[in-house]
Scaffold this active site. Structure first.
Site, short mmCIF file in Angstrom:
data_model
loop_
_atom_site.label_atom_id
_atom_site.label_comp_id
_atom_site.label_asym_id
_atom_site.label_seq_id
_atom_site.Cartn_x
_atom_site.Cartn_y
_atom_site.Cartn_z
N TYR A 84 0.84 -1.21 0.00
CA TYR A 84 0.00 0.00 0.00
C TYR A 84 0.87 1.25 0.00
O TYR A 84 0.62 2.20 -0.73
CB TYR A 84 -0.92 0.01 1.22
CG TYR A 84 -1.96 1.10 1.16
CD1 TYR A 84 -3.21 0.87 0.59
CD2 TYR A 84 -1.69 2.37 1.65
CE1 TYR A 84 -4.16 1.88 0.50
CE2 TYR A 84 -2.63 3.39 1.57
CZ TYR A 84 -3.87 3.14 0.99
OH TYR A 84 -4.80 4.14 0.91
N PHE A 136 -8.50 19.63 -24.78
CA PHE A 136 -8.88 18.23 -24.91
C PHE A 136 -10.19 18.07 -24.13
O PHE A 136 -10.43 18.81 -23.17
CB PHE A 136 -7.78 17.29 -24.41
CG PHE A 136 -8.17 15.85 -24.64
CD1 PHE A 136 -8.26 15.35 -25.93
CD2 PHE A 136 -8.53 15.03 -23.59
CE1 PHE A 136 -8.69 14.05 -26.16
CE2 PHE A 136 -8.95 13.72 -23.81
CZ PHE A 136 -9.03 13.23 -25.11
N THR A 137 -11.01 17.10 -24.52
CA THR A 137 -12.35 16.97 -23.93
C THR A 137 -12.32 16.93 -22.40
O THR A 137 -13.01 17.70 -21.73
CB THR A 137 -13.04 15.69 -24.45
OG1 THR A 137 -12.14 14.58 -24.28
CG2 THR A 137 -13.40 15.80 -25.92
N ASP A 226 0.79 18.89 -21.16
CA ASP A 226 0.10 17.60 -21.28
C ASP A 226 0.93 16.75 -22.24
O ASP A 226 0.94 17.00 -23.45
CB ASP A 226 -1.33 17.81 -21.80
CG ASP A 226 -2.08 16.49 -21.95
OD1 ASP A 226 -1.45 15.42 -21.93
OD2 ASP A 226 -3.32 16.54 -22.10
N LYS A 269 -1.28 6.12 -22.86
CA LYS A 269 -0.74 6.52 -24.16
C LYS A 269 0.78 6.54 -24.07
O LYS A 269 1.46 5.71 -24.64
CB LYS A 269 -1.29 7.89 -24.56
CG LYS A 269 -2.77 7.86 -24.80
CD LYS A 269 -3.35 9.23 -25.02
CE LYS A 269 -4.82 9.12 -25.35
NZ LYS A 269 -5.14 9.42 -26.72
N ARG A 392 -14.73 12.87 -33.64
CA ARG A 392 -14.08 14.02 -33.03
C ARG A 392 -14.64 15.26 -33.70
O ARG A 392 -14.06 15.80 -34.64
CB ARG A 392 -12.55 13.96 -33.17
CG ARG A 392 -11.90 12.77 -32.50
CD ARG A 392 -11.61 12.92 -31.01
NE ARG A 392 -12.73 12.84 -30.11
CZ ARG A 392 -12.62 12.60 -28.79
NH1 ARG A 392 -11.44 12.41 -28.25
NH2 ARG A 392 -13.66 12.58 -28.02
N PHE A 458 -20.43 12.30 -25.41
CA PHE A 458 -20.05 11.39 -26.49
C PHE A 458 -19.71 9.99 -25.99
O PHE A 458 -19.79 9.02 -26.72
CB PHE A 458 -18.84 11.95 -27.27
CG PHE A 458 -17.63 12.19 -26.42
CD1 PHE A 458 -17.45 13.39 -25.75
CD2 PHE A 458 -16.66 11.20 -26.28
CE1 PHE A 458 -16.34 13.61 -24.96
CE2 PHE A 458 -15.53 11.41 -25.49
CZ PHE A 458 -15.39 12.62 -24.82
N1 F0G Z 1 -4.83 14.50 -22.58
C1 F0G Z 1 -4.79 14.06 -23.85
C2 F0G Z 1 -4.04 14.84 -24.86
C3 F0G Z 1 -5.43 12.87 -24.20
O1 F0G Z 1 -5.37 12.45 -25.45
C4 F0G Z 1 -6.14 12.15 -23.20
C5 F0G Z 1 -6.88 10.95 -23.53
C6 F0G Z 1 -6.15 12.64 -21.90
C7 F0G Z 1 -5.48 13.82 -21.62
C8 F0G Z 1 -6.89 11.92 -20.81
O2 F0G Z 1 -6.22 10.76 -20.49
O3 F0G Z 1 -7.85 8.93 -21.06
O4 F0G Z 1 -5.92 8.50 -19.53
O5 F0G Z 1 -7.81 9.88 -18.79
N2 F0G Z 1 -7.25 10.64 -24.67
C9 F0G Z 1 -8.01 9.44 -25.03
C10 F0G Z 1 -8.23 9.40 -26.51
C11 F0G Z 1 -9.28 9.30 -24.28
O6 F0G Z 1 -8.79 8.40 -26.96
O7 F0G Z 1 -7.83 10.30 -27.24
P1 F0G Z 1 -6.99 9.45 -19.94
#
Ligand code: F0G
Length: 485
Positions: A84, A136-137, A226, A269, A392, A458
């Site tokens: 832990y 980013f979303t 990021d 990623k 997108r 989405f």
């Molecule tokens: N920032 C970027 C540039 C991303 O592409 C993503 C995730 C995140 C933050 C968030 O990271 O998913 O680990 O919580 N992109 C995914 C995509 C969802 O399919 O483009 P996460």
């Protein structure tokens, strides 16, 4: 390893990217007949996020958490130290990540958006303005939840979908200066996103990042990077930015990280694992974020991740410093983009990272934007080939405050190429099915909401077709291809 020895010249006329790895673990695929694909996308509310994977032939939804892992990563996962608190797996990650990024303090989180939650919790207050090259979303959602406002300061070329501009992810530094003059103490940080996701995985140059970094230092405003898509951005800095061509990926990474006060990323990623990480060299910034990790994620030495994933991340980050490893994605994407361009199919150029991005607005000129062009194309590509892409465009936006649709600047269908996953013949199959769809594009119609969540709609929203166009498309497929798949 010399930096010039990485190109392969072919004896014959054809030139193509060559995999610098071999496949040793495989997963069996099934190509479902078109009728089954049609009923599956209907059952999924025309939302590719809601498809079950057993009807998907090429899962091109995302590169997140689905990159191929290496033998060394899998081996490291067997030696993880489960505890832990005080896990040695975390100590190994601290050592590796701190060395690569040159930042002393690290905070583990369960994925990228969790890092955004922690950073937004620590720094964003109602009314704040958050400048960035592009949103980013999940970033925008977390900032918005705390009453902050995202301001995108992309350059003039960012929205030219067909272009030769190598760095469409660059920030407009003059615009940033103007904004910082106007907002003074109202900007908690500036954010730069590597491999700008929503405009087609487009990179910025190190030169641009340095200008942004210098301005932030002058104004004493933290620069947040990021780095989720840093691997692709690194490849483009090395191959497109002349001054960087001879430098190693490790050196370029360090120059990039040196500009940022906080680096965070999704390890789903970057590093081909799962989980996420926040790094900083500044103890005050670290202290501000620290409390939110045990609150939202888990104890400070695992942050919601399994120790196996922590081990995989350490090895994956180290492997990302190898040009042969990070070149595979962008080179396969460039191959796919070139094949589509040769067939006159509208696709974002120059090729970026993450995946191949079809320009849905040109592909489906006849579908109105209020009927979700990119979402319609995503559904159609699944019917056409069992290709699961990601919308997108307008579906990925949130509604305006007055409830009206926020029409997206770009309408893209992203066909992701998770790193080291697909073979060349699978990429050729995808091109073939997109080509067929393009020839039959007039059959494709629009979509309308059936159920629409308020936040990040989405992911789980459901839609219906505006007519029986999906059935017509499937029937045409059957007529053209006979009884084959
Ligand atoms: N920032 C970027 C540039 C991303 O592409 C993503 C995730 C995140 C933050 C968030 O990271 O998913 O680990 O919580 N992109 C995914 C995509 C969802 O399919 O483009 P996460």
């Amino acid at each position: 390893m010399g930096t010039m020895s990485n190109t392969i010249t072919f004896f014959g006329k054809e030139s193509f990217p060559l995999e610098m790895h071999k496949v040793r673990i495989v997963q069996k695929l099934r190509l479902a007949p078109v009728e089954e694909r049609l009923s599956a996308i209907r059952a999924a509310g025309f939302n590719t996020f809601l498809l079950k994977n057993d009807v998907v032939f090429m899962d091109m939804l995302t590169d997140s958490g689905v990159n191929a892992m290496s033998d060394r990563q899998l081996a490291a996962m067997m030696m993880a130290d489960d505890s832990y608190a005080g896990s040695m797996s975390f100590e190994r990650l601290r050592e590796t990540a701190s060395a690569i990024f040159g930042k002393e303090f690290i905070l583990p989180v369960h994925q990228g958006r969790a890092a955004e939650n922690v950073i937004s919790s620590a720094f964003v207050k109602p009314g704040n303005v958050l400048p960035m090259n592009y949103h980013f979303t999940t970033t925008k959602a977390h900032i918005g939840l705390r009453g902050g406002k995202v301001v995108e300061l992309y350059g003039r070329k960012a929205m030219e979908l067909t272009s030769a501009e190598p760095f469409k992810g660059n920030m407009d530094v003059a615009a940033l200066k103007k904004l910082l003059d106007a907002e003074r103490d109202n900007v908690p940080f500036v954010r730069m996103e590597a491999g700008t996701n929503l405009i087609g995985g487009q990179p910025w140059s190190l030169e641009n990042l340095k200008e942004v970094g210098a301005l932030c230092r002058e104004r004493k405003i933290p620069l947040v990077l990021d780095a989720s898509l840093l691997a692709d951005n690194l490849y483009f800095v090395k191959t497109r930015e002349k001054t960087q061509a001879e430098r190693s990926i490790r050196d370029i990474t360090r120059s990039i990280a040196d500009e940022a006060d906080i680096v965070y990323f999704s390890a789903r990623k970057l590093g081909c694992a799962r989980g996420g990480l926040i790094l900083t060299g500044d103890s005050a910034l670290y202290e501000s974020m620290l409390q939110f990790v045990p609150l939202y994620e888990g104890f400070l030495t695992y942050g919601g991740m399994s120790v196996r994933e922590i081990e995989a991340m350490s090895v994956g980050l180290e492997e990302t410093m190898d040009f042969d490893m990070i070149r595979h994605g962008p080179e396969f994407i460039a191959f796919m983009v070139d094949e589509l361009v040769a067939r006159k199919i509208p696709v974002v150029t120059p090729a970026g990272g993450l995946g191949c991005h079809l320009n849905a607005r040109e592909f489906l000129e006849h579908v109105p934007q209020t009927e979700f062009i990119a979402g319609s194309l995503a559904a159609a590509a699944f019917i056409a080939g069992g290709l699961r892409g990601m919308e997108r465009g307008t579906m990925s936006e949130e509604r305006n405050a007055d409830g009206s649709e926020h029409l997206s600047e770009v309408e893209l269908l992203r066909l992701a190429l998770p790193r080291r996953v697909f073979t060349m013949s699978q990429v050729k199959y995808a091109v073939d099915r997109v080509h067929w769809l393009f020839e039959n594009r007039k059959l494709v119609g629009g979509l309308k909401w059936v159920s629409e969540p308020k936040i990040l709609r989405f992911f789980s929203g459901r839609l219906d077709s505006t007519s029986d166009w999906p059935e017509k498309l499937a029937r045409k497929f059957r007529a053209d291809f006979g009884d084959s798949l």
